[in-house]
Design a protein around this motif. Structure first.
Motif, PDB file in Angstrom:
ATOM      1  N   GLY A  22       0.920  -1.284  -0.122  1.00  0.00           N
ATOM      2  CA  GLY A  22      -0.059   0.057   0.021  1.00  0.00           C
ATOM      3  C   GLY A  22       0.850   1.167   0.004  1.00  0.00           C
ATOM      4  N   ALA A  23       1.834   1.139   0.886  1.00  0.00           N
ATOM      5  CA  ALA A  23       2.894   2.492   0.833  1.00  0.00           C
ATOM      6  C   ALA A  23       3.655   2.774  -0.315  1.00  0.00           C
ATOM      7  CB  ALA A  23       3.663   2.159   2.140  1.00  0.00           C
ATOM      8  N   LEU A  24       3.936   1.603  -1.056  1.00  0.00           N
ATOM      9  CA  LEU A  24       4.695   1.772  -2.086  1.00  0.00           C
ATOM     10  C   LEU A  24       3.734   2.232  -3.379  1.00  0.00           C
ATOM     11  CD1 LEU A  24       7.249   1.270  -3.949  1.00  0.00           C
ATOM     12  CD2 LEU A  24       6.804  -1.037  -4.160  1.00  0.00           C
ATOM     13  N   LEU A  25       2.604   1.502  -3.435  1.00  0.00           N
ATOM     14  CA  LEU A  25       1.759   2.034  -4.473  1.00  0.00           C
ATOM     15  C   LEU A  25       1.340   3.512  -4.171  1.00  0.00           C
ATOM     16  CD1 LEU A  25      -0.209  -1.184  -4.989  1.00  0.00           C
ATOM     17  CD2 LEU A  25       1.640  -0.322  -6.517  1.00  0.00           C
ATOM     18  N   HIS A  26       1.152   3.918  -3.016  1.00  0.00           N
ATOM     19  CA  HIS A  26       0.658   5.197  -2.761  1.00  0.00           C
ATOM     20  C   HIS A  26       1.883   6.383  -3.069  1.00  0.00           C
ATOM     21  CE1 HIS A  26       0.148   8.790  -0.424  1.00  0.00           C
ATOM     22  NE2 HIS A  26      -1.323   8.726  -0.652  1.00  0.00           N
ATOM     23  N   LYS A  27       3.027   5.834  -2.663  1.00  0.00           N
ATOM     24  CA  LYS A  27       4.227   6.749  -3.217  1.00  0.00           C
ATOM     25  C   LYS A  27       4.258   6.795  -4.612  1.00  0.00           C
ATOM     26  CE  LYS A  27       8.304   8.468  -1.976  1.00  0.00           C
ATOM     27  NZ  LYS A  27       8.361   9.839  -1.191  1.00  0.00           N
ATOM     28  N   ARG A  28       4.108   5.583  -5.361  1.00  0.00           N
ATOM     29  CA  ARG A  28       4.228   5.824  -6.964  1.00  0.00           C
ATOM     30  C   ARG A  28       3.358   6.327  -7.615  1.00  0.00           C
ATOM     31  NH1 ARG A  28       6.327   1.335 -10.266  1.00  0.00           N
ATOM     32  NH2 ARG A  28       6.747   3.435 -11.321  1.00  0.00           N
ATOM     33  N   PHE A  29       2.028   6.048  -7.025  1.00  0.00           N
ATOM     34  CA  PHE A  29       0.817   6.332  -7.930  1.00  0.00           C
ATOM     35  C   PHE A  29      -0.188   7.475  -7.259  1.00  0.00           C
ATOM     36  CE2 PHE A  29       1.950   2.019  -9.314  1.00  0.00           C
ATOM     37  CZ  PHE A  29       2.682   2.488 -10.401  1.00  0.00           C
ATOM     38  N   GLY A  30       0.214   7.727  -6.108  1.00  0.00           N
ATOM     39  CA  GLY A  30      -0.844   8.867  -5.499  1.00  0.00           C
ATOM     40  C   GLY A  30      -2.035   7.715  -4.675  1.00  0.00           C
ATOM     41  N   ASP A  31      -2.849   8.679  -4.404  1.00  0.00           N
ATOM     42  CA  ASP A  31      -3.948   7.987  -3.264  1.00  0.00           C
ATOM     43  C   ASP A  31      -4.615   6.816  -4.317  1.00  0.00           C
ATOM     44  OD1 ASP A  31      -3.900   9.563  -1.377  1.00  0.00           O
ATOM     45  OD2 ASP A  31      -5.295  11.230  -2.317  1.00  0.00           O
ATOM     46  N   LEU A  32      -4.802   5.444  -3.575  1.00  0.00           N
ATOM     47  CA  LEU A  32      -5.238   4.598  -4.177  1.00  0.00           C
ATOM     48  C   LEU A  32      -6.902   4.371  -4.101  1.00  0.00           C
ATOM     49  CD1 LEU A  32      -2.980   2.014  -2.771  1.00  0.00           C
ATOM     50  CD2 LEU A  32      -2.567   2.801  -4.715  1.00  0.00           C
ATOM     51  N   PRO A  33      -7.358   3.802  -5.460  1.00  0.00           N
ATOM     52  CA  PRO A  33      -8.766   3.892  -5.418  1.00  0.00           C
ATOM     53  C   PRO A  33      -9.274   2.874  -4.545  1.00  0.00           C
ATOM     54  CG  PRO A  33      -7.964   3.561  -7.505  1.00  0.00           C
ATOM     55  CD  PRO A  33      -6.695   3.525  -6.585  1.00  0.00           C
ATOM     56  N   ALA A  34     -10.285   3.349  -3.764  1.00  0.00           N
ATOM     57  CA  ALA A  34     -11.185   2.260  -2.640  1.00  0.00           C
ATOM     58  C   ALA A  34     -10.794   0.650  -2.951  1.00  0.00           C
ATOM     59  CB  ALA A  34     -12.412   2.588  -2.256  1.00  0.00           C
ATOM     60  N   PRO A  35     -11.368   0.481  -4.183  1.00  0.00           N
ATOM     61  CA  PRO A  35     -11.378  -0.982  -4.699  1.00  0.00           C
ATOM     62  C   PRO A  35      -9.934  -1.679  -4.360  1.00  0.00           C
ATOM     63  CG  PRO A  35     -12.795   0.216  -6.206  1.00  0.00           C
ATOM     64  CD  PRO A  35     -12.086   1.101  -5.386  1.00  0.00           C
ATOM     65  N   VAL A  36      -8.905  -1.087  -4.732  1.00  0.00           N
ATOM     66  CA  VAL A  36      -7.778  -1.377  -4.715  1.00  0.00           C
ATOM     67  C   VAL A  36      -7.148  -1.548  -3.503  1.00  0.00           C
ATOM     68  CG1 VAL A  36      -5.351  -0.889  -5.263  1.00  0.00           C
ATOM     69  CG2 VAL A  36      -6.774  -0.623  -7.231  1.00  0.00           C
ATOM     70  N   ALA A  37      -7.485  -0.525  -2.450  1.00  0.00           N
ATOM     71  CA  ALA A  37      -6.899  -0.554  -1.100  1.00  0.00           C
ATOM     72  C   ALA A  37      -7.857  -1.588  -0.619  1.00  0.00           C
ATOM     73  CB  ALA A  37      -7.546   0.803  -0.520  1.00  0.00           C
ATOM     74  N   GLN A  38      -8.877  -1.981  -0.831  1.00  0.00           N
ATOM     75  CA  GLN A  38      -9.609  -3.045  -0.108  1.00  0.00           C
ATOM     76  C   GLN A  38      -9.231  -4.315  -0.785  1.00  0.00           C
ATOM     77  OE1 GLN A  38     -13.721  -2.972  -1.055  1.00  0.00           O
ATOM     78  NE2 GLN A  38     -14.399  -4.590   0.399  1.00  0.00           N
ATOM     79  N   CYS A  39      -8.809  -4.442  -1.857  1.00  0.00           N
ATOM     80  CA  CYS A  39      -8.127  -5.679  -2.471  1.00  0.00           C
ATOM     81  C   CYS A  39      -6.958  -5.924  -1.662  1.00  0.00           C
ATOM     82  CB  CYS A  39      -7.996  -5.587  -3.619  1.00  0.00           C
ATOM     83  SG  CYS A  39      -7.476  -7.201  -4.615  1.00  0.00           S
ATOM     84  N   ILE A  40      -6.037  -5.270  -1.533  1.00  0.00           N
ATOM     85  CA  ILE A  40      -4.744  -5.254  -0.970  1.00  0.00           C
ATOM     86  C   ILE A  40      -5.070  -5.604   0.733  1.00  0.00           C
ATOM     87  CG2 ILE A  40      -2.681  -3.759   0.146  1.00  0.00           C
ATOM     88  CD1 ILE A  40      -2.839  -2.251  -2.577  1.00  0.00           C
ATOM     89  N   ALA A  41      -6.081  -4.930   1.214  1.00  0.00           N
ATOM     90  CA  ALA A  41      -6.241  -5.478   2.625  1.00  0.00           C
ATOM     91  C   ALA A  41      -6.806  -6.750   2.948  1.00  0.00           C
ATOM     92  CB  ALA A  41      -7.476  -4.618   3.027  1.00  0.00           C
ATOM     93  N   GLN A  42      -7.255  -7.408   1.997  1.00  0.00           N
ATOM     94  CA  GLN A  42      -7.862  -8.703   1.782  1.00  0.00           C
ATOM     95  C   GLN A  42      -6.929  -9.926   1.026  1.00  0.00           C
ATOM     96  OE1 GLN A  42     -11.722  -8.432   0.211  1.00  0.00           O
ATOM     97  NE2 GLN A  42     -12.379  -7.261   1.989  1.00  0.00           N
ATOM     98  N   ALA A  43      -5.613  -9.388   0.511  1.00  0.00           N
ATOM     99  CA  ALA A  43      -4.986 -10.328  -0.087  1.00  0.00           C
ATOM    100  C   ALA A  43      -4.162 -11.410   0.754  1.00  0.00           C
ATOM    101  CB  ALA A  43      -4.167  -9.437  -0.997  1.00  0.00           C
ATOM    102  N   ALA A  44      -3.940 -12.123  -0.139  1.00  0.00           N
ATOM    103  CA  ALA A  44      -3.065 -13.306   0.528  1.00  0.00           C
ATOM    104  C   ALA A  44      -1.556 -13.119   0.037  1.00  0.00           C
ATOM    105  CB  ALA A  44      -3.419 -14.811  -0.172  1.00  0.00           C
ATOM    106  N   LYS A  45      -0.499 -13.676   0.942  1.00  0.00           N
ATOM    107  CA  LYS A  45       0.926 -13.379   0.904  1.00  0.00           C
ATOM    108  C   LYS A  45       1.324 -13.496  -0.551  1.00  0.00           C
ATOM    109  CE  LYS A  45       5.110 -14.862   2.718  1.00  0.00           C
ATOM    110  NZ  LYS A  45       5.863 -15.730   3.672  1.00  0.00           N
TER     111      LYS A  45
END
Length: 72
Positions: A22-45
């Protein structure tokens, strides 16, 4: 007891990976869309590790998730 400890360690690794991706994507691409943030929050290793590697040189946020069903 050892099994519980191993599960706790694995859970901690996934939580850390979620934060790193999440931090890396935010740094590279700015605020993350809610569906992307939610997917990251539920993702497997495995998914998180793949997205982290892709995010290092992906030209767009969508490219990070190119082969996945994750909205980007």
């Amino acid at each position: 007891m050892a099994e519980g400890k191993a599960v706790g360690i694995a859970d901690g690794q996934v939580i850390a990976l979620r934060k790193m991706v999440g931090a890396l994507l935010h740094k590279r691409f700015g605020d993350l869309p809610a569906p992307v943030a939610q997917c990251i929050a539920q993702a497997a290793k495995d998914d998180l590790e793949q997205w982290f590697e892709r995010s290092l040189d992906a030209p767009t946020l969508a490219a990070v998730f190119a082969d996945d069903k994750t909205p980007g």
